[in-house]
Design a protein around this motif. Structure first.
Motif, PDB file in Angstrom:
ATOM      1  N   PHE A 134     -45.225  59.011 -19.057  1.00 50.80           N
ATOM      2  CA  PHE A 134     -45.207  57.687 -19.674  1.00 50.80           C
ATOM      3  C   PHE A 134     -45.441  56.637 -18.588  1.00 50.80           C
ATOM      4  CE2 PHE A 134     -42.216  60.105 -22.594  1.00 50.80           C
ATOM      5  CZ  PHE A 134     -43.192  60.336 -23.547  1.00 50.80           C
ATOM      6  N   THR A 136     -43.582  55.086 -16.576  1.00 54.94           N
ATOM      7  CA  THR A 136     -42.890  55.320 -15.302  1.00 54.94           C
ATOM      8  C   THR A 136     -43.767  56.151 -14.376  1.00 54.94           C
ATOM      9  OG1 THR A 136     -41.073  55.795 -16.819  1.00 54.94           O
ATOM     10  CG2 THR A 136     -40.569  55.883 -14.467  1.00 54.94           C
ATOM     11  N   HIS A 184     -35.991  54.029 -17.620  1.00 55.89           N
ATOM     12  CA  HIS A 184     -36.924  54.045 -16.491  1.00 55.89           C
ATOM     13  C   HIS A 184     -38.347  53.690 -16.890  1.00 55.89           C
ATOM     14  CE1 HIS A 184     -33.618  56.430 -14.371  1.00 55.89           C
ATOM     15  NE2 HIS A 184     -33.556  55.159 -14.055  1.00 55.89           N
ATOM     16  N   VAL A 185     -38.695  53.889 -18.150  1.00 57.52           N
ATOM     17  CA  VAL A 185     -39.960  53.333 -18.655  1.00 57.52           C
ATOM     18  C   VAL A 185     -39.840  51.811 -18.603  1.00 57.52           C
ATOM     19  CG1 VAL A 185     -41.301  52.961 -20.773  1.00 57.52           C
ATOM     20  CG2 VAL A 185     -40.639  55.282 -20.133  1.00 57.52           C
ATOM     21  N   VAL A 187     -38.061  49.968 -16.639  1.00 52.73           N
ATOM     22  CA  VAL A 187     -38.152  49.434 -15.271  1.00 52.73           C
ATOM     23  C   VAL A 187     -39.571  48.913 -15.054  1.00 52.73           C
ATOM     24  CG1 VAL A 187     -38.317  50.138 -12.834  1.00 52.73           C
ATOM     25  CG2 VAL A 187     -36.356  50.856 -14.197  1.00 52.73           C
ATOM     26  N   ILE A 188     -40.544  49.659 -15.526  1.00 58.69           N
ATOM     27  CA  ILE A 188     -41.945  49.299 -15.316  1.00 58.69           C
ATOM     28  C   ILE A 188     -42.410  48.242 -16.325  1.00 58.69           C
ATOM     29  CG2 ILE A 188     -44.337  50.187 -15.207  1.00 58.69           C
ATOM     30  CD1 ILE A 188     -42.450  51.321 -12.992  1.00 58.69           C
TER      31      ILE A 188
END
Ligand code: SF4
Lengths: 350, 74
Positions: A134, A136, A184-185, A187-188
């Motif tokens: 994905f 991330t 964490h996806v 985060v981006i």
């Protein structure tokens, strides 16, 4: 980093009681979209500890699981060519294709820990990195794909999460009360990337972290939002902000183009794929691979229902009967650490 | 797959950093990071790349948040 471990037992109990107190008097179904969330839920027994009328399902949050069969077949075909090495993360080597997986022959297959290891591999053969993931993971692929590497190309199955969440609600009639979005996806892409899910579909979204207390906190905030006004809440503020990592986004935009993409279990989702811009590095073009959609499904495997949040692993007869395990995975959900069947197998399920 | 592990930066050179994860030091690329990092900073590592930093201040803030959840204040 001990300070990052939010696992206090007393606090866990207190939060569980608080959730119990604040539950609405009806069934609530929550979808998270990340195998790492599922790992926390199973490892700490959260599903069992949460109120019975709160159902937690995993959506399409495992990149290995949503990679369609034809992409695996393409990698297998490449690995059979003379002068080619297919490099990929360990999980991908064991995903069943329509007739075999990458490990079946395995001679020209190498397991790597990052795309950079593949790009810098010392060999006189062409190295094809089979990369799934994905946003991330796209942020780790992009810098390397923008560099010059001799004898290196990319076979990708790279995807965007928010279009899949919208698609589940719009096209699949997925019946959930709210989402815990993958930390964490996020985060981006930033927490605002889920705005459409909240504003257009009226479903609350809480961006969640991965410690047990993070998950419980996100569940509590989601319940409050389900009972009140649908909101977008960033509950992983120590790593995520509204806009996300803009530098990583620019790298992704330079390396990839947004296109429609086929997801296992979901089908074609508009704007959900990230396709390589530089066609010279695209293994599909370079080796003229043209495998159309493959609808082959392992018999008895219910991965597609698991990916769409309709079922859980214990509803699969092969899981219940011990006929599918990580050493001999029948479907992709048993293969990698993000697959719900694999997580349930490792932590004893539920 | 989207697992990201926190580590402490030991040293930085160009687009790479030596990062310690529970006693093991590994080389990590830091080009996706928006901010500059130096020894002592914490990053989250995903598949050999740092994707964000985590500050001590944010961790302490989270602790406080988790302690006050019952009040319903966000
Ligand atoms: S247990 Fe195996 S066969 Fe059953 S759904 Fe999971 S991957 Fe498929």
């Amino acid at each position: 980093m001990k300070a990052l471990e939010f696992r206090d037992r007393k606090r866990t109990k207190e939060l569980l009681s608080q959730i119990e107190r604040e539950m609405p008097g009806r069934r609530v179904k929550v979808m998270h979209v990340c195998g790492t969330h599922e790992s926390t839920i199973c490892r700490y027994g959260l599903r069992e500890a949460l109120p019975e009328n709160l159902e937690l399902v995993q959506g399409p949050g495992c990149p290995v699981c949503v990679t369609p069969t034809e992409r695996v077949d393409e990698a297998v075909e490449l690995s059979k060519k003379d002068g080619v090495i297919v490099a990929t993360f360990g999980d991908m080597t064991r995903v069943p294709g329509s007739s075999e997986s990458l490990v079946a022959d395995g001679k020209n297959v190498r397991i790597v820990e990052s795309i950079e290891d593949a790009a810098k591999m010392e060999t006189d053969k062409e190295v094809v990195f089979f990369g799934v993931g994905f946003e991330t993971t796209a942020s780790t692929y992009a810098p390397v794909l923008l560099e010059e590497h001799e004898g290196f190309s990319f076979l990708g199955s790279v995807r965007r999460i928010p279009p899949a969440m919208n698609f589940l609600l719009e096209e699949c009639g997925t019946n959930v009360d709210g989402f815990i979005a993958p930390g964490h996806v996020s985060v981006i892409i930033g927490s605002e990337a889920y705005r459409e899910v909240v504003d257009r579909h009226g479903k609350p979204v809480v961006v969640g972290g991965f410690e047990p207390l993070d998950v419980l906190s996100s569940v509590l905030k989601l319940i409050r939002s389900i009972k009140g006004e649908s909101k977008l809440v960033n509950d992983y503020g120590r790593a995520v902000d509204e806009e996300g990592n803009e530098k990583a986004q620019i790298l992704i935009e330079r390396a990839f183009e947004v296109k429609e993409s086929n997801w296992r279990g979901l089908g074609d989702i508009p704007d959900s794929g990230l396709e390589l811009k530089n066609e010279e590095n695209d293994a599909r073009k370079k080796f003229d691979l043209d495998i159309g959609k493959d609808e082959t499904r392992p018999e008895g495997c219910i991965c597609e229902e698991i990916i769409t949040g309709q079922s859980k692993p214990d509803e699969c007869e092969l899981f219940a009967g011990g006929k599918c395990d990580p050493r001999n995975p029948v479907g992709p959900c048993m293969v990698g650490s993000e697959g719900m069947c694999n997580v349930w197998y490792r932590y004893g399920g539920t | 797959m989207c697992l990201a592990i926190p580590g402490k930066v030991v040293s930085v050179e160009g687009n790479k950093a030596e990062v310690e994860f529970g006693g093991v030091v590994k080389e990590v690329r830091i080009d996706p990071l928006e901010e500059e990092v130096e020894a002592g900073d914490f990053i989250l590592n995903h598949a050999g790349f740092a994707i964000t930093t985590v500050s001590e201040e944010d961790v302490l803030k989270r602790k406080e948040e988790l302690d006050n959840l019952e009040s319903g204040v966000e």
